[in-house]
Design a protein around this motif. Structure first.
Motif, PDB file in Angstrom:
ATOM      1  N   GLU A 127       0.533   3.852  -2.930  1.00  0.00           N
ATOM      2  CA  GLU A 127       0.112   5.283  -2.873  1.00  0.00           C
ATOM      3  C   GLU A 127       1.289   6.317  -3.497  1.00  0.00           C
ATOM      4  O   GLU A 127       0.812   7.109  -3.896  1.00  0.00           O
ATOM      5  CB  GLU A 127       0.275   5.484  -1.373  1.00  0.00           C
ATOM      6  N   SER A 187       1.144  -4.224  11.081  1.00  0.00           N
ATOM      7  CA  SER A 187       0.024  -5.119  11.808  1.00  0.00           C
ATOM      8  C   SER A 187       0.495  -6.433  12.261  1.00  0.00           C
ATOM      9  O   SER A 187       1.594  -6.860  11.686  1.00  0.00           O
ATOM     10  CB  SER A 187      -1.254  -5.103  11.049  1.00  0.00           C
ATOM     11  N   GLY A 191       4.991   3.610   8.484  1.00  0.00           N
ATOM     12  CA  GLY A 191       3.768   2.849   8.927  1.00  0.00           C
ATOM     13  C   GLY A 191       3.729   2.458  10.291  1.00  0.00           C
ATOM     14  O   GLY A 191       4.937   2.151  10.818  1.00  0.00           O
ATOM     15  N   THR A 192       2.735   2.660  11.076  1.00  0.00           N
ATOM     16  CA  THR A 192       2.412   2.304  12.278  1.00  0.00           C
ATOM     17  C   THR A 192       1.354   1.505  12.646  1.00  0.00           C
ATOM     18  O   THR A 192       0.398   1.304  11.503  1.00  0.00           O
ATOM     19  CB  THR A 192       2.316   3.869  13.064  1.00  0.00           C
ATOM     20  N   ALA A 210      -1.410   2.360  19.627  1.00  0.00           N
ATOM     21  CA  ALA A 210      -1.855   3.345  18.550  1.00  0.00           C
ATOM     22  C   ALA A 210      -2.463   4.652  19.504  1.00  0.00           C
ATOM     23  O   ALA A 210      -1.968   5.816  18.941  1.00  0.00           O
ATOM     24  CB  ALA A 210      -3.021   2.753  17.883  1.00  0.00           C
ATOM     25  N   ASP A 226       1.020  -1.288   0.328  1.00  0.00           N
ATOM     26  CA  ASP A 226      -0.161   0.280   0.139  1.00  0.00           C
ATOM     27  C   ASP A 226       0.818   1.264  -0.072  1.00  0.00           C
ATOM     28  O   ASP A 226       0.452   2.186  -0.533  1.00  0.00           O
ATOM     29  CB  ASP A 226      -0.936   0.025   1.158  1.00  0.00           C
ATOM     30  N   ALA A 276      -1.523   2.657  14.029  1.00  0.00           N
ATOM     31  CA  ALA A 276      -2.355   3.597  13.969  1.00  0.00           C
ATOM     32  C   ALA A 276      -2.889   3.864  12.713  1.00  0.00           C
ATOM     33  O   ALA A 276      -3.955   4.052  12.168  1.00  0.00           O
ATOM     34  CB  ALA A 276      -1.788   4.953  14.773  1.00  0.00           C
ATOM     35  N   ASN A 277      -2.009   3.789  11.434  1.00  0.00           N
ATOM     36  CA  ASN A 277      -2.205   4.187  10.257  1.00  0.00           C
ATOM     37  C   ASN A 277      -2.216   2.891   9.410  1.00  0.00           C
ATOM     38  O   ASN A 277      -2.185   3.042   8.051  1.00  0.00           O
ATOM     39  CB  ASN A 277      -1.224   5.098   9.605  1.00  0.00           C
ATOM     40  N   ASN A 278      -2.299   1.750   9.801  1.00  0.00           N
ATOM     41  CA  ASN A 278      -2.228   0.264   9.492  1.00  0.00           C
ATOM     42  C   ASN A 278      -0.954   0.046   8.428  1.00  0.00           C
ATOM     43  O   ASN A 278      -1.089  -0.868   7.782  1.00  0.00           O
ATOM     44  CB  ASN A 278      -3.533   0.388   8.616  1.00  0.00           C
ATOM     45  N   GLY A 279       0.007   0.787   8.880  1.00  0.00           N
ATOM     46  CA  GLY A 279       1.114   0.341   8.027  1.00  0.00           C
ATOM     47  C   GLY A 279       1.974  -0.702   8.389  1.00  0.00           C
ATOM     48  O   GLY A 279       2.832  -1.478   7.722  1.00  0.00           O
ATOM     49  N   PHE A 310       6.905   8.269   4.548  1.00  0.00           N
ATOM     50  CA  PHE A 310       5.983   7.630   5.028  1.00  0.00           C
ATOM     51  C   PHE A 310       6.553   6.731   5.982  1.00  0.00           C
ATOM     52  O   PHE A 310       7.401   5.980   5.966  1.00  0.00           O
ATOM     53  CB  PHE A 310       5.341   6.853   4.003  1.00  0.00           C
TER      54      PHE A 310
END
Length: 356
Positions: free
Chosen positions: A288, A315, A307-308, A342, A284, A310-313, A305
């Motif tokens: 993007e 999981s 990813g965490t 998060a 993603d 919190a931003n679904n980067g 960018f």
């Protein structure tokens, strides 16, 4: 970042062969007569089929092309560290609009190529060279690995879990730091003493294969951890980790595995042995970035960018074959940890966390 040379075996093939494989083209279907936007990817030496970050990045380019058929995609696979700069420069000369470097091992070569070609748009996964024309895509995998460490501690019957890496570089050790901290959090919450073998966060020392491709090395390292009593192991070693997943499945349940990067039930043949995967949502992020750039948007190198949870980067993947084996209360606790991280209630730290 010269450490890559530690696992380049057999000497370097010089000349034209140093460019690795010939570029692979995406499907040139569709087309609307407009000038094509070319997105060109250079893999690190793990190759396109590493079942890990190279595979994920290529999927991101494929998804971008599906979303905008005016985008042309291709890649070249590096066979040795010496190929990185050659392959990146080759794509500059081919006038690619967007050049994607995959993996932290490519950071130096990408910085050099980008500095020499300031009008060329680059992107890189798992690094931030700090150059204005390089868009960094990084992932705070310590957050999701913290969940996995807590889960592993809760599932371990021996009271020992293990982790090992391919090389001691930030995109690897960040997973191991988060995993170790998740185990420590479990111990504190439950009054237990589950041990982590193969990694010491305090000293930043641990077990490494010195390869992201050699499955026999992965098996050798995990065999040693199992011999010490580990019944859940997290390899952060790309394709080398497949030596561990295969052996775990063959063990008939003696031990299980936490995979990384891409859901192992989609990317390995050993789903039955996988407790979960610490997922890095590279597809993603790449999709993007390329769609924005193709649409004329200027990609901002700061912050890039990150990813965490919190931003679904990042999981953790579904439990798949282990779904019925993970107690409901442990699942709930792992979910609560995600919400707390998060929200900032739990702070996860690692020396290897992305720079912004």
């Amino acid at each position: 970042m010269r450490i890559a040379s530690a696992f380049v075996a057999g000497g370097l093939v010089l000349g034209a062969a140093a460019c690795g494989e010939a570029p692979k083209d995406g499907d040139n279907a569709g087309g609307n007569g407009a000038k094509k936007y070319s997105a060109c990817m250079v893999t690190d030496i793990g190759g396109i089929d590493d079942k890990s970050f190279n595979t994920s990045a290529w999927k991101g380019l494929q998804e971008a092309k599906k979303a905008n058929d005016n985008i042309d995609i291709k890649y070249v696979a590096s066979k040795a560290e010496a190929d990185y700069e050659v392959n990146l420069t080759g794509y500059v000369n081919q006038k690619c609009d967007f050049i994607l470097a995959v993996g932290g091992l490519m950071s130096d070569a990408t910085k050099k190529a980008a500095t020499a070609n300031p009008n060329q748009q680059f992107g890189i996964v798992d690094s931030n060279p700090g150059v204005d024309n390089v868009y960094p895509m990084q992932f705070d995998t310590a957050q999701a690995a913290f969940q996995a460490g807590y889960l592993a501690a809760g599932m371990s019957k021996s009271g020992k879990v293990g982790a090992y890496g391919g090389l001691p570089i930030p995109p690897v050790t960040i997973f191991m730091d988060g995993f170790a901290d998740g185990v420590a959090y479990y111990n504190k919450a439950k009054g237990k003493n589950v041990q982590v073998l193969g990694w010491d966060k305090a000293t930043q020392k641990g077990s490494f294969t010195q390869s992201f491709t050699k499955q026999d090395e992965g098996k050798k390292v995990s065999d040693a951890l199992v011999a010490q009593g580990a019944d859940i192991i997290m390899p952060v070693a790309g394709g080398a980790g497949l030596g561990t997943t295969a052996a775990a499945q063959a063990s008939g349940g003696k031990y299980s595995v936490v995979w990384v990067d891409v859901d192992g039930c989609d990317s390995t043949p050993n789903c039955a042995a996988l407790l979960t995967t610490v997922v890095k949502n590279i597809p993603d992020a790449v999709k993007e970035a390329v769609l924005k750039a193709a649409g004329g948007e200027k990609l901002q190198p700061k912050p890039g960018f990150v990813g965490t949870l919190a931003n679904n980067g990042v999981s953790i993947a579904p439990y798949h074959d282990f779904d019925s084996k993970v107690p409901a209360d442990l699942k709930a606790e792992v979910d609560k940890i995600k919400a707390d991280i998060a929200a900032g209630t739990i702070t996860v730290t690692s020396k290897a966390q992305p720079t912004k």
